[in-house]
Design a protein around this motif. Structure first.
Motif, short mmCIF file in Angstrom:
data_model
loop_
_atom_site.label_atom_id
_atom_site.label_comp_id
_atom_site.label_asym_id
_atom_site.label_seq_id
_atom_site.Cartn_x
_atom_site.Cartn_y
_atom_site.Cartn_z
N LEU A 21 2.79 -4.00 7.34
CA LEU A 21 3.03 -2.76 8.07
C LEU A 21 3.17 -1.58 7.11
O LEU A 21 2.73 -0.47 7.40
N GLY A 22 3.76 -1.83 5.94
CA GLY A 22 3.90 -0.78 4.94
C GLY A 22 2.56 -0.28 4.44
O GLY A 22 2.37 0.93 4.25
N LYS A 23 1.60 -1.17 4.25
CA LYS A 23 0.26 -0.78 3.82
C LYS A 23 -0.40 0.13 4.86
O LYS A 23 -1.06 1.11 4.52
N LEU A 24 -0.22 -0.22 6.12
CA LEU A 24 -0.80 0.60 7.18
C LEU A 24 -0.11 1.97 7.28
O LEU A 24 -0.77 2.97 7.55
N LEU A 25 1.20 2.01 7.05
CA LEU A 25 1.90 3.29 7.03
C LEU A 25 1.36 4.19 5.92
O LEU A 25 1.21 5.41 6.11
N LYS A 26 1.06 3.60 4.77
CA LYS A 26 0.49 4.38 3.67
C LYS A 26 -0.87 4.95 4.06
O LYS A 26 -1.19 6.11 3.76
N GLU A 27 -1.67 4.13 4.72
CA GLU A 27 -2.99 4.61 5.13
C GLU A 27 -2.87 5.72 6.18
O GLU A 27 -3.66 6.67 6.19
N MET A 28 -1.90 5.59 7.06
CA MET A 28 -1.68 6.63 8.06
C MET A 28 -1.28 7.95 7.38
O MET A 28 -1.75 9.02 7.76
N LYS A 29 -0.43 7.85 6.37
CA LYS A 29 -0.02 9.04 5.63
C LYS A 29 -1.20 9.66 4.90
O LYS A 29 -1.37 10.89 4.87
N ALA A 30 -2.06 8.81 4.34
CA ALA A 30 -3.25 9.30 3.62
C ALA A 30 -4.19 10.01 4.57
O ALA A 30 -4.78 11.05 4.22
N LYS A 31 -4.35 9.48 5.77
CA LYS A 31 -5.24 10.13 6.74
C LYS A 31 -4.73 11.52 7.09
O LYS A 31 -5.51 12.47 7.18
N ARG A 32 -3.43 11.62 7.31
CA ARG A 32 -2.87 12.94 7.65
C ARG A 32 -3.09 13.94 6.52
O ARG A 32 -3.37 15.12 6.77
N GLN A 33 -2.96 13.48 5.29
CA GLN A 33 -3.20 14.36 4.15
C GLN A 33 -4.66 14.78 4.09
O GLN A 33 -4.97 15.93 3.79
N LEU A 34 -5.54 13.84 4.39
CA LEU A 34 -6.97 14.11 4.31
C LEU A 34 -7.44 15.06 5.40
O LEU A 34 -8.23 15.98 5.17
N THR A 35 -6.94 14.84 6.61
CA THR A 35 -7.39 15.64 7.75
C THR A 35 -6.61 16.95 7.89
O THR A 35 -7.06 17.85 8.60
N GLY A 36 -5.46 17.02 7.26
CA GLY A 36 -4.67 18.24 7.35
C GLY A 36 -3.99 18.44 8.70
O GLY A 36 -3.62 19.56 9.05
N ASN A 37 -3.83 17.35 9.45
CA ASN A 37 -3.16 17.46 10.76
C ASN A 37 -1.72 17.94 10.60
O ASN A 37 -0.97 17.41 9.78
N GLN A 38 -1.33 18.91 11.39
CA GLN A 38 0.01 19.45 11.33
C GLN A 38 0.91 18.77 12.35
O GLN A 38 0.50 18.53 13.47
N GLY B 245 -8.93 4.30 -0.03
CA GLY B 245 -8.65 5.67 -0.39
C GLY B 245 -7.20 6.08 -0.21
O GLY B 245 -6.91 7.27 -0.20
N PHE B 246 -6.29 5.15 -0.04
CA PHE B 246 -4.88 5.49 0.13
C PHE B 246 -4.03 4.91 -0.98
O PHE B 246 -2.80 4.88 -0.88
N SER B 247 -4.65 4.43 -2.06
CA SER B 247 -3.90 3.79 -3.14
C SER B 247 -2.96 4.77 -3.85
O SER B 247 -1.97 4.36 -4.45
N HIS B 248 -3.27 6.06 -3.78
CA HIS B 248 -2.45 7.07 -4.44
C HIS B 248 -1.22 7.45 -3.62
O HIS B 248 -0.33 8.13 -4.13
N VAL B 249 -1.16 7.00 -2.37
CA VAL B 249 -0.08 7.39 -1.47
C VAL B 249 1.11 6.44 -1.64
O VAL B 249 0.93 5.23 -1.76
N SER B 250 2.29 7.00 -1.63
CA SER B 250 3.50 6.18 -1.69
C SER B 250 4.43 6.56 -0.55
O SER B 250 4.36 7.66 -0.01
N LEU B 251 5.29 5.62 -0.19
CA LEU B 251 6.28 5.86 0.85
C LEU B 251 7.65 6.06 0.20
O LEU B 251 7.98 5.42 -0.79
N ASP B 252 8.44 6.94 0.77
CA ASP B 252 9.80 7.14 0.28
C ASP B 252 10.59 5.84 0.43
O ASP B 252 10.37 5.06 1.37
N GLU B 253 11.51 5.63 -0.47
CA GLU B 253 12.30 4.40 -0.46
C GLU B 253 13.06 4.24 0.86
O GLU B 253 13.19 3.12 1.38
N GLU B 254 13.53 5.34 1.43
CA GLU B 254 14.29 5.25 2.68
C GLU B 254 13.41 4.78 3.83
O GLU B 254 13.88 4.08 4.74
#
Length: 309
Positions: free
Chosen positions: A34-51, A99-108
């Motif tokens: 699930l953590g890997k998928l959360l990272k990819e979701m975060k990467a997509k938002r960064q890529l698309t610029g969704n607010q 394409g989401f390998s550079h994305v990290s999740l906060d420890e919390e």
């Protein structure tokens, strides 16, 4: 730590300790996926610029989703939310190319995810089949089947017409499917729905004798996620109203699809199949019809995927 709060006290007997250790090991695997998928979701938002939408707007939706079945202000239960088809997010190039390998999740966020999964594990009852080990097996199977869905040629396919029907085009969809697998039998007593209805169990009354265990599992798993201690986790699962609604709808349709005995649900699923895959479905070529057919196909495949898992 937060995670330690939900760890069972290790039993003195060696067999009991091994059982807890195995449960925690399996839970850690689910957290990792699930953590890997959360990272990819975060990467997509960064890529698309969704607010993101305002927190107040999303919180209003969250508050309205808790305990609807037992509320005196509504006569609806989870089963009333089952949709004819799922409207999946738009096509996303780059989701399957690492394409989401550079994305990290906060420890919390990681801590809250692990705490949630461990809490779900402790909410599963110790019965022979509908237990946490079963839920983890279903989660693993969903991951494997999602990974085996045919890859697509990003250069030659558009947002409404590709042969994976959008299922693997967006990480939120994959996350919602695996999340559904994780919670789909939580609090299950090991007693069939028909027997709960026959015995006039309280839970059967709450859910009007329809898909009793499935509706209860959704309310338990969802209600836990809505607790304040998982606020950071929720803000990584969805940041807009559209994402929230998509996530909730996939969870509802997925878990309700695990009830393979309810006649009304079976009839509705068969109708979806006919509308999506009948020869007539491909005769109309206008954009709206093609998009609707794609949504129906995706819904059919997702429901069959979790049933198979």
């Amino acid at each position: 730590s937060k995670v330690e709060e939900v760890l069972l006290v290790r039993p003195t007997k060696q067999s009991g300790a091994k059982s807890v250790e195995k449960r925690n090991r399996v839970a850690d695997w689910v957290v990792e996926m699930l953590g890997k998928l959360l990272k990819e979701m975060k990467a997509k938002r960064q890529l698309t610029g969704n607010q993101p939408d305002s927190m107040a707007t999303i919180q209003e939706l969250e508050y309205g989703s808790i305990g609807a079945a037992t509320s005196e202000f509504t006569n609806e239960t989870v089963i009333d939310e089952v949709a004819e088809y799922l409207e999946l997010p738009s096509f996303y190039k780059g989701g399957n190319n690492g394409g989401f390998s550079h994305v990290s999740l906060d420890e919390e966020v990681i801590d809250e995810l692990k705490h949630y999964v461990y809490s779900i594990a402790t909410l599963y009852k110790k019965n022979p089949f509908h237990n946490f080990e079963h839920a983890s097996h279903v989660s693993m199977s969903c991951i494997k089947l999602l990974n085996r869905i045919a890859s697509y040629d990003e250069e030659n396919l558009d947002s409404s017409n590709h042969h994976t029907y959008g299922i693997c085009s967006d990480p939120l969809t994959s996350f919602a499917i695996v999340f559904s697998a994780l919670i789909h039998d939580v609090d299950h007593t090991g007693v069939p729905n028909a027997q709960l209805v026959k015995e006039e169990a309280e839970v059967a009354t709450i859910y009007k004798n329809k898909s009793v265990a499935e509706q209860n599992s959704i309310d338990i798993g969802w209600g836990l996620l809505m607790e304040p201690k998982y606020a950071n986790l929720r803000r990584h699962i969805y940041t807009t109203v559209a994402e929230y609604k998509c996530f909730r709808q996939i969870v509802v349709n997925c878990i309700m699809a695990t009830d393979i005995c309810d006649r009304d649900l079976i009839q509705a699923r068969n109708k979806r199949w006919d509308l999506a895959f009948s020869p007539e479905a491909g005769l109309k070529s206008d954009g709206d019809h093609a998009r609707l057919t794609g949504y129906r196909k995706a819904t059919v495949v997702i429901e069959h995927l979790i049933q198979l898992s």
